[in-house]
Design an enzyme around this catalytic site. Structure first.
Site, PDB file in Angstrom:
ATOM      1  CG  ASN A 150      -0.305  -0.071   2.513  1.00 17.93           C
ATOM      2  OD1 ASN A 150       0.757  -0.679   2.667  1.00 17.93           O
ATOM      3  ND2 ASN A 150      -0.902   0.540   3.517  1.00 17.93           N
ATOM      4  CE  LYS A 173       7.995 -10.891   0.341  1.00 15.46           C
ATOM      5  NZ  LYS A 173       6.730 -10.747  -0.467  1.00 15.46           N
ATOM      6  N   GLY A 226       2.386  -5.485   7.681  1.00 17.45           N
ATOM      7  CA  GLY A 226       1.356  -6.203   6.942  1.00 17.45           C
ATOM      8  C   GLY A 226       0.224  -6.601   7.869  1.00 17.45           C
ATOM      9  CB  SER A 227      -2.509  -9.012   7.451  1.00 15.97           C
ATOM     10  OG  SER A 227      -1.864 -10.274   7.318  1.00 15.97           O
ATOM     11  N   GLY A 231       1.741 -11.422  10.185  1.00 11.20           N
ATOM     12  CA  GLY A 231       2.710 -11.016  11.193  1.00 11.20           C
ATOM     13  C   GLY A 231       2.940 -12.085  12.248  1.00 11.20           C
ATOM     14  CD  GLU A 248       4.295  -0.767  13.757  1.00  9.61           C
ATOM     15  OE1 GLU A 248       3.066  -0.569  13.803  1.00  9.61           O
ATOM     16  OE2 GLU A 248       5.047  -0.587  14.728  1.00  9.61           O
ATOM     17  CB  CYS A 282      -1.879   0.501   8.821  1.00  4.50           C
ATOM     18  SG  CYS A 282      -0.505   1.655   8.897  1.00  4.50           S
ATOM     19  CD  GLN A 329      -7.890  -5.291  -0.451  1.00  2.00           C
ATOM     20  OE1 GLN A 329      -6.919  -6.015  -0.259  1.00  2.00           O
ATOM     21  NE2 GLN A 329      -8.728  -4.967   0.519  1.00  2.00           N
ATOM     22  CD  GLU A 460       8.240   0.258  11.262  1.00  2.00           C
ATOM     23  OE1 GLU A 460       9.062  -0.211  10.455  1.00  2.00           O
ATOM     24  OE2 GLU A 460       7.027   0.381  11.001  1.00  2.00           O
TER      25      GLU A 460
END
Length: 483
Positions: A150, A173, A226-227, A231, A248, A282, A329, A460
């Site tokens: 995103n 990645k 990510g999700s 995670g 996150e 997010c 999506q 972060e």
């Protein structure tokens, strides 16, 4: 014949037999490019190269390290229009947002370029006489970066830049939905003058490459955005090696609008917070908790604002909402609308697939009313241009609903009461709070992260990034007496 964009391993672009197509979600007839897919052998080679490079990179002088990061940042900012168009073309966010993201990615590199010269240690006297103590931060070593689609340049940059600034080697990645932006960023970093293997790009699936990096014995730290479910898998893979991780994850952000709020300002924040980037962020405010005294007026004004938002091709200057990133999506988003109706919610506006002259993944922004906090649409992350309104009768009830979630990334309040704003800031259970501002929008020089199921590990961004990308060494020194 379309060229295949290759992975960057041990300082060289490396040929792979398998590749994927990357198509424009605004117009799926537009092939953005073909991108190689790494395999396990590539992963192992990359880790070995990174281990060697990490020793070389940590020995590079701070000014040289600063110059390299500064040059990367300046090139990103200089090329923000060109690369922003590429980003919007493959991800679907409106062109202005794509350009802005690339520019912000450059700012992360210039910020951490300066941070290379601010890596100060601490010292102390021991409780034992004649002994001094030195405490300093040293690089983790090999850092795996697993980034989402995103914000394919910004999120990756706020991980890669501090990792390099603090002396680590990086294996990146990126998400397979947005490989073009990743390859463009990797090409810039590759030309910047890093020792071979200090920065490597491994495009591939999360199952093969992401999971493989998280569980690799040669990786010292892994940072993931990510999700929640993915995670958890990253954490499980890292656990046997006790690999340091930073996660996150998901969110279910709320915007609380009180009866004394500036209504126009609150509606504007609901639009920008919930629908910019097609709601695929997010920090999106998908839960709108509104005092019953202004509920109807708020819904009316918000519905009017959504009706004025043009849905269209990401590169069209008039577009306010682009397509969602993929067919999968779009199917998920429309499924949320159907589920909302079945659970008793009212679709006050939008939520329909849109057909345009060029085939893409378009839907109208949706506003749901008559919802409750126990409905799945208010419990689970949707990652969609969908917001759900709940009515409350008091500030206390509103705060309770804001906190009634498994997530805790961002929450905001609109009120003219300093007392309410102060109480909310101190008692809301999130890592980030906004007062009379949208929930989306953060600065790069301060910590970012959440609570509960939204985050795990050190924060972060800002100087707090050192907590993850470095490790502390405490040295005890007895110098003796001078003769």
């Amino acid at each position: 014949m379309t060229n295949i964009h290759q992975n960057l391993i041990a300082g060289a672009w490396t040929k792979n037999d398998v590749s994927i197509e990357n198509r424009n979600p605004s117009d799926i007839a537009d092939l953005v490019g073909l991108f190689a897919q790494a395999d396990r052998n590539d992963l192992d080679r990359a880790v070995e190269a990174a281990k060697i490079a990490a020793r070389a990179w940590r020995g590079v002088g701070l000014e040289q390290r600063q110059n390299i990061l500064q040059n990367i940042g300046e090139e990103l900012m200089k090329r923000s229009a060109e690369l922003g168009e590429l980003l919007s073309r493959e991800e679907g966010k409106p062109l202005a947002e794509g350009k802005g993201e690339v520019y912000r990615a450059g700012q992360f590199f210039t910020y951490y370029a300066a941070e290379t010269l601010r890596q100060l240690g601490e010292n102390a006297d021991s409780v034992r006489p004649g002994i001094e103590i030195d405490m300093r931060r040293e690089p983790m070593g090999v850092v795996a970066v697993i980034s989402p689609w995103n914000f394919p340049m910004a999120t990756a940059s706020w991980k890669i830049a501090p990792a390099l600034a603090y002396g680590n080697a990086v294996i990146w990645k990126p998400a397979n939905e947005t490989p073009a932006s990743a390859w463009a960023l990797a090409e810039i970093i590759h030309r910047a003058g890093l020792p071979e293997g200090t920065f490597q790009l491994l495009m591939g699936t999360g199952k093969d490459i992401g999971h493989g990096l998280a569980g690799h014995r040669g990786v010292d730290a892994v940072t993931f955005t990510g999700s929640y479910e993915v995670g958890r898998q990253v954490a499980i893979a890292a656990a046997p090696n006790l690999t340091k991780y930073q996660l996150e994850l998901g969110s279910k952000n709320a915007l609380l609008v009180m009866e004394d709020a500036d209504l126009e300002l609150a509606v504007s924040a609901a639009v920008s917070g919930g629908y910019s980037g097609t709601g695929q962020k997010c920090t999106a405010s998908s839960r709108l908790i509104v005092h019953e005294q202004i509920h109807d007026a708020f819904v009316e004004k918000l519905t009017g604002a959504l009706s004025q938002m043009t849905v269209g091709h990401a590169l069209d200057a008039s577009t306010r909402i682009g397509p969602v990133v993929s067919a999968r999506q779009l199917e998920s988003n429309l499924g949320w609308i159907d589920a909302a109706r079945k659970s008793g919610a009212n679709v006050a506006y939008g939520g329909e697939r849109i057909e345009l002259a060029h085939q893409g993944y378009y839907m109208s922004p949706a506003l749901l009313t008559g919802t409750t906090n126990d409905m799945p649409l208010n419990r689970e992350e949707m990652f969609a241009p969908i917001s759900a309104v709940q009515a409350v009768s008091s500030y206390e009830e509103g705060l309770e609903k804001v906190n009634d979630t498994d997530f805790g990334l961002v929450a905001g309040i609109f009120t003219s009461s300093l007392a309410r704003a102060t109480h909310f800031r101190r008692h809301v259970e999130t890592g980030c709070v906004t007062i009379n501002l949208p929930t989306a929008g953060t600065d790069y020089h301060v910590p970012f992260g959440g609570r509960k199921n939204s985050s795990s590990g050190p924060r972060e961004q800002g100087r707090n990034a050192a907590e993850f990308y470095t490790q502390i060494k405490t040295a005890y020194i007895r110098a003796g007496n001078p003769e």
